[in-house]
Design a protein around this motif. Structure first.
Motif, short mmCIF file in Angstrom:
data_model
loop_
_atom_site.label_atom_id
_atom_site.label_comp_id
_atom_site.label_asym_id
_atom_site.label_seq_id
_atom_site.Cartn_x
_atom_site.Cartn_y
_atom_site.Cartn_z
N UNK A 234 0.82 -1.21 0.00
CA UNK A 234 0.00 0.00 0.00
C UNK A 234 0.85 1.26 0.00
N UNK A 235 0.27 2.33 -0.50
CA UNK A 235 0.91 3.64 -0.41
C UNK A 235 0.75 4.17 1.02
N UNK A 236 1.48 5.24 1.32
CA UNK A 236 1.36 5.83 2.66
C UNK A 236 -0.05 6.30 2.97
N UNK A 237 -0.69 6.92 1.99
CA UNK A 237 -2.06 7.39 2.20
C UNK A 237 -3.03 6.24 2.44
N UNK A 238 -2.84 5.15 1.69
CA UNK A 238 -3.69 3.98 1.89
C UNK A 238 -3.47 3.37 3.27
N UNK A 239 -2.22 3.29 3.70
CA UNK A 239 -1.92 2.74 5.03
C UNK A 239 -2.59 3.58 6.13
N UNK A 240 -2.53 4.89 5.98
CA UNK A 240 -3.12 5.74 7.01
C UNK A 240 -4.64 5.61 7.01
N UNK A 241 -5.24 5.46 5.86
CA UNK A 241 -6.69 5.25 5.82
C UNK A 241 -7.07 3.92 6.46
N UNK A 242 -6.25 2.90 6.24
CA UNK A 242 -6.49 1.61 6.91
C UNK A 242 -6.34 1.77 8.43
N UNK A 243 -5.34 2.54 8.86
CA UNK A 243 -5.14 2.77 10.29
C UNK A 243 -6.35 3.46 10.90
N UNK A 244 -6.96 4.38 10.14
CA UNK A 244 -8.14 5.08 10.65
C UNK A 244 -9.33 4.14 10.77
N UNK A 245 -9.58 3.33 9.75
CA UNK A 245 -10.73 2.43 9.84
C UNK A 245 -10.48 1.30 10.84
N UNK A 265 3.44 11.97 1.84
CA UNK A 265 3.78 12.84 0.74
C UNK A 265 2.61 13.79 0.49
N UNK A 266 2.88 15.01 0.04
CA UNK A 266 1.81 16.00 -0.15
C UNK A 266 0.63 15.49 -0.97
N UNK A 267 0.88 14.69 -2.01
CA UNK A 267 -0.21 14.23 -2.86
C UNK A 267 -1.11 13.22 -2.15
#
Length: 337
Positions: A234-245, A265-267
């Protein structure tokens, strides 16, 4: 401006004179704060101001050096607090994702709910065994007393050389007790047996329920196709979304976010902030340490400014950003806006 003037909901967190020291370093210097149900409170300030430490104290990941923290009207930082239970109700998302790399995405989300579900089953059954044991003991004591009464009546009859007359009422009561005891003892045996024999079956049920919810959460963030993948894919953004859910899977009453986008990353920041906005729109009480000023202005019901271990100013987002009063806040905003 106080929280009382901003929200008429029920108080869910109350902090009184909170201090935190690390050796000679005095990080929190007497924080007093009230957070009400449904509020979205953003905390901003320079690095080292105590923002993250404040969140970690709320979640009891750090033990306060002084003061009191009340959550849902219960004092937290005392010896009677069940820390694991508290952390279920006050979910926390960190700067870094803290996913288990050896577990699939869906197993990461399911891990805590399954563990806690099985633990609760064990606890529930043990409490039932304890209650049944208490009932059995009470009936055994009553039976003992009634038998003693009958024994005394028989002794009196012998001593007075009179005919013994059976006490029908007492004898009938003993029969009822015997029937009830047999029923309770059978129930106790069945419950104890379930703890050992049927736990595996119940665990499957708990796991199935947790999996269903995990899939629903992954669907919500558009990652259901990643359920059986590993975090490394996963990308960093995907990992953080998984961490949230993953935190949401515990059905918390409050969500704490400790700079949830600072490691991205900013994007990737936008997709994580969008999910947090959705959680906010669902009515979740939230406390967010963030350096994203636009996000704080858009999502918050209240913004706090911390510096040097103190809350120097707080207000609605509009007043906070457009009409700051504290000189240190003015200086800070001039640098970050």
């Amino acid at each position: 401006m106080s929280a009382d003037n901003l929200n008429n909901g029920d108080v869910i967190i109350e902090v009184k004179d909170l201090h935190k020291k690390f050796g000679d370093l005095h990080v929190l210097k007497g924080i007093n704060e009230t957070i009400k149900k449904g509020e979205k409170v953003s905390i901003v300030g320079p690095s080292g101001s105590g923002k993250s430490t404040f969140l970690r104290c709320l979640n009891l990941m750090e033990e306060p050096s002084g003061g009191e923290i009340y959550f849902e009207r219960k004092l937290l930082n005392d010896k009677h607090t069940d820390i694991n239970k508290h952390r279920q109700k006050m979910g926390m998302v960190f700067q870094h994702f803290n996913l288990f790399n050896n577990l699939t995405i869906i197993d990461n989300i399911m891990l805590a709910p399954v563990k806690i579900g099985v633990k609760n089953l064990r606890k529930e059954r043990k409490e039932k065994v304890k209650a049944l044991s208490k009932q059995i003991k009470a009936l055994q004591e009553e039976k003992k007393t009634l038998l003693s009464e009958l024994k005394n009546l028989l002794a009196d009859a012998k001593a007075n050389n009179t005919e013994y007359v059976e006490n029908v009422e007492t004898s009938d009561r003993i029969k009822v007790i015997d029937e009830k005891l047999a029923e309770l003892i059978a129930d106790k045996k069945a419950v104890k047996g379930n703890i050992i024999k049927n736990l595996s079956g119940d665990k499957k049920t708990v796991k199935a329920q947790a999996k269903e919810k995990a899939l629903q959460l992954l669907e919500r963030i558009g990652l259901s196709d990643k359920a059986d993948k590993y975090p490394s894919t996963l990308s960093g953004g995907q990992k953080q979304r998984v961490a949230i859910v993953r935190a949401l899977a515990m059905n918390p009453d409050v969500m704490l976010f400790d700079e949830p986008t600072s490691a991205l990353d900013p994007e990737m920041v936008g997709e994580v902030l969008e999910l947090i906005k959705e959680v906010a729109d669902d009515g979740m009480t939230m406390v967010i340490v963030t350096h994203e000023m636009g996000f704080a202005k858009e999502v918050s019901t209240r913004v706090l400014f911390m510096d040097n271990g103190n809350v120097l100013e707080q207000n609605t987002p509009k007043e906070f950003f457009e009409n700051p009063q504290n000189p240190r806040l003015k200086e800070f905003l001039a640098k970050v806006l």
